[in-house]
Design a protein around this motif. Structure first.
Motif, mmCIF file in Angstrom:
data_model
loop_
_atom_site.group_PDB
_atom_site.id
_atom_site.type_symbol
_atom_site.label_atom_id
_atom_site.label_comp_id
_atom_site.label_asym_id
_atom_site.label_seq_id
_atom_site.Cartn_x
_atom_site.Cartn_y
_atom_site.Cartn_z
ATOM 1 N N TYR A 31 31.126 42.885 39.331
ATOM 2 C CA TYR A 31 31.855 43.331 40.498
ATOM 3 C C TYR A 31 31.848 44.846 40.630
ATOM 4 N N ALA A 95 40.915 45.900 44.252
ATOM 5 C CA ALA A 95 40.119 44.871 44.918
ATOM 6 C C ALA A 95 38.761 44.752 44.248
ATOM 7 N N ASN A 97 34.704 43.538 44.646
ATOM 8 C CA ASN A 97 33.590 43.310 45.571
ATOM 9 C C ASN A 97 32.454 42.645 44.805
ATOM 10 N N PHE A 98 32.141 41.417 45.181
ATOM 11 C CA PHE A 98 31.077 40.676 44.500
ATOM 12 C C PHE A 98 29.804 40.597 45.336
ATOM 13 N N ARG A 99 29.961 40.557 46.657
ATOM 14 C CA ARG A 99 28.815 40.272 47.516
ATOM 15 C C ARG A 99 28.123 41.512 48.035
ATOM 16 N N GLU A 106 37.509 47.706 53.654
ATOM 17 C CA GLU A 106 38.254 46.569 53.125
ATOM 18 C C GLU A 106 37.493 45.262 53.246
ATOM 19 N N ASP A 107 36.800 45.083 54.343
ATOM 20 C CA ASP A 107 36.158 43.795 54.602
ATOM 21 C C ASP A 107 35.048 43.452 53.608
ATOM 22 N N SER A 108 34.622 44.431 52.830
ATOM 23 C CA SER A 108 33.578 44.175 51.836
ATOM 24 C C SER A 108 34.126 43.561 50.567
ATOM 25 N N TYR A 109 35.446 43.525 50.425
ATOM 26 C CA TYR A 109 36.051 43.075 49.176
ATOM 27 C C TYR A 109 36.440 41.610 49.263
ATOM 28 N N ASP A 110 36.173 40.912 48.157
ATOM 29 C CA ASP A 110 36.376 39.476 48.128
ATOM 30 C C ASP A 110 37.741 39.072 47.576
ATOM 31 N N TYR A 111 38.266 39.879 46.691
ATOM 32 C CA TYR A 111 39.529 39.541 46.029
ATOM 33 C C TYR A 111 40.433 40.765 45.979
ATOM 34 N N TRP A 112 41.730 40.503 46.089
ATOM 35 C CA TRP A 112 42.721 41.578 46.117
ATOM 36 C C TRP A 112 43.857 41.290 45.151
#
Length: 122
Positions: A31, A95, A97-99, A106-112
């Motif tokens: 990540y 946060a 970011n995996f993808r 913010e929209d690039s992050y998968d988990y918070w």
């Protein structure tokens, strides 16, 4: 993936504080990790990020004062904050970011994580 932020609290201007964010679940080292903050009445904003290679990114207002780091063995990312100012007062969120994508948004992050309050008194 679950993220648990800690280390917030009340400090005086000029002091230092370190935030931690512990991750569980999938392989942490894969990540990119970021810190965002939201002050009262304001939108959440990017603070810092570190990618899988260890490259670091900062918003201009904290560059030179904040340092982001990660310990993959401990599944933890840190935000060392120095020379704190009252305007740094906010809820800080970590946060993951995996993808890929733009780590500044913010929209690039998968988990918070749930956020931790940092209050800097003048």
């Amino acid at each position: 993936v679950q993220l648990q932020a800690s280390g917030g609290g009340l400090v005086q201007a000029g002091e230092s504080q370190r935030l931690s964010c512990a991750a569980s679940g999938r392989t942490f080292s894969r990540y990119a990790m970021g810190w965002f903050r939201q002050a009262p009445g304001k939108e959440r904003e990017f603070v810092a990020a570190i990618n899988r290679s260890g490259d670091r990114y900062y918003t201009d207002s904290v560059r030179g004062r904040f340092t982001i780091s990660r310990d993959n063995a401990k599944n933890t990312v840190y935000l060392q904050m120095s020379s704190l100012k009252p305007e740094d007062t906010a809820v800080y969120h970590c946060a993951a970011n995996f993808r890929g994508g733009d780590i500044y948004i913010e929209d690039s992050y998968d988990y918070w994580g749930q956020g931790t309050q940092v209050t800097v008194s003048s």
